[in-house]
Design a protein around this motif. Sequence first.
Motif, short mmCIF file in Angstrom:
data_model
loop_
_atom_site.label_atom_id
_atom_site.label_comp_id
_atom_site.label_asym_id
_atom_site.label_seq_id
_atom_site.Cartn_x
_atom_site.Cartn_y
_atom_site.Cartn_z
N ALA A 68 0.83 -1.20 0.00
CA ALA A 68 0.00 0.00 0.00
C ALA A 68 0.86 1.26 0.00
O ALA A 68 0.57 2.23 -0.70
CB ALA A 68 -0.93 0.00 1.21
N ALA A 69 1.95 1.25 0.79
CA ALA A 69 2.84 2.41 0.83
C ALA A 69 3.46 2.68 -0.54
O ALA A 69 3.54 3.83 -0.99
CB ALA A 69 3.94 2.18 1.87
N LEU A 70 3.88 1.62 -1.23
CA LEU A 70 4.49 1.80 -2.55
C LEU A 70 3.44 2.19 -3.59
O LEU A 70 3.75 2.89 -4.56
CB LEU A 70 5.20 0.51 -2.97
N ASN A 71 2.21 1.76 -3.39
CA ASN A 71 1.11 2.18 -4.27
C ASN A 71 0.86 3.68 -4.11
O ASN A 71 0.69 4.41 -5.10
CB ASN A 71 -0.14 1.39 -3.92
N ILE A 72 0.86 4.16 -2.88
CA ILE A 72 0.68 5.60 -2.63
C ILE A 72 1.84 6.38 -3.24
O ILE A 72 1.65 7.44 -3.84
CB ILE A 72 0.58 5.86 -1.12
N ALA A 73 3.05 5.84 -3.11
CA ALA A 73 4.21 6.50 -3.71
C ALA A 73 4.06 6.59 -5.23
O ALA A 73 4.40 7.62 -5.85
CB ALA A 73 5.49 5.75 -3.35
N ALA A 74 3.53 5.54 -5.85
CA ALA A 74 3.33 5.55 -7.29
C ALA A 74 2.34 6.64 -7.70
O ALA A 74 2.43 7.20 -8.79
CB ALA A 74 2.83 4.19 -7.77
N LEU A 75 1.40 6.96 -6.83
CA LEU A 75 0.40 7.98 -7.13
C LEU A 75 0.89 9.38 -6.80
O LEU A 75 0.60 10.33 -7.52
CB LEU A 75 -0.89 7.69 -6.34
N GLN A 76 1.65 9.53 -5.71
CA GLN A 76 1.99 10.85 -5.19
C GLN A 76 3.38 11.34 -5.58
O GLN A 76 3.67 12.52 -5.41
CB GLN A 76 1.88 10.87 -3.67
N CYS A 77 4.23 10.47 -6.07
CA CYS A 77 5.64 10.83 -6.24
C CYS A 77 6.05 10.98 -7.70
O CYS A 77 7.24 10.95 -8.01
CB CYS A 77 6.52 9.79 -5.54
N GLN A 78 5.10 11.15 -8.58
CA GLN A 78 5.43 11.29 -10.00
C GLN A 78 6.04 12.64 -10.33
O GLN A 78 6.49 12.85 -11.46
CB GLN A 78 4.17 11.04 -10.84
N PHE A 79 6.07 13.55 -9.35
CA PHE A 79 6.69 14.86 -9.59
C PHE A 79 8.20 14.72 -9.80
O PHE A 79 8.84 15.62 -10.36
CB PHE A 79 6.41 15.80 -8.40
N GLU A 80 8.79 13.59 -9.36
CA GLU A 80 10.22 13.35 -9.56
C GLU A 80 10.40 12.08 -10.39
O GLU A 80 10.35 10.97 -9.87
CB GLU A 80 10.92 13.22 -8.20
#
Length: 241
Positions: A68-80
């Motif tokens: 779940a944490a890595l899923n959230i990162a995939a959604l929220q961290c596309q700015f980098e």
Amino acid sequence: MTSVRTWVAAAAALAAASQAAPAQAQFFLKNPDMRGAPVRGDEPGIIVPLPGASPAEMRAGLVWSMRAALNIAALQCQFEPQLLAVQSYNAILLDHKDELKQSLDMLGGYFTRMKKSKPLGQRALDEYGTKIYSSFSTVAGQRTFCQTAGDVAHDALFMPRGSLHSIASKRMRELRNSLKPWGEQFFPGRLGMSYRYLMPRLDAACWTKREEYDSRRCGPVQEVIYASGSAQPQQLVSLQR
């Protein structure tokens, strides 16, 4: 002169680091150390509690929480883009699909047992998933969370199949620590992110029919200033408008 030497030393350290490791997203000259001891899953604040769970079910909770944490990162961290958050997450789903399915099935069995009903157990499992996602929500700690999640995902990609629980145990505390706001560690308080914005009162009485703020009724607009590493406003400045 001292400050010049300090900057030169920092640049040299970064150059050495870039030669020793592959290119990756870097938000700080010196990263915060968020590492922690390995976990079982029943420690406070690590995963959403699973009362009465067996060790195998607790391990499934760890694996599913990391997913779940890595899923959230995939959604929220596309700015980098250098984090490769989406690509890494999709690759993990494919490469570790068997262990992920086993973890989900194990959690489904746990909730069915606890609720003594398969439909109620499925509902409880859905609610559990929602709570996991909510527990990884962060705003002030977005940079540290994204960088940590990217590093965890990179390691997970090179883990042998069937051993995803091992990295979940070793890195879950670090993922939790990364949700907190952290600042620059090389020059504490100097190179962190600070920002400001205008915040008028939002009462209906403060706005005219043309949707313009009426300072005669509600006073001047305030400027809110945030400092790095703080979750609270550091200063409120009244501006005449």
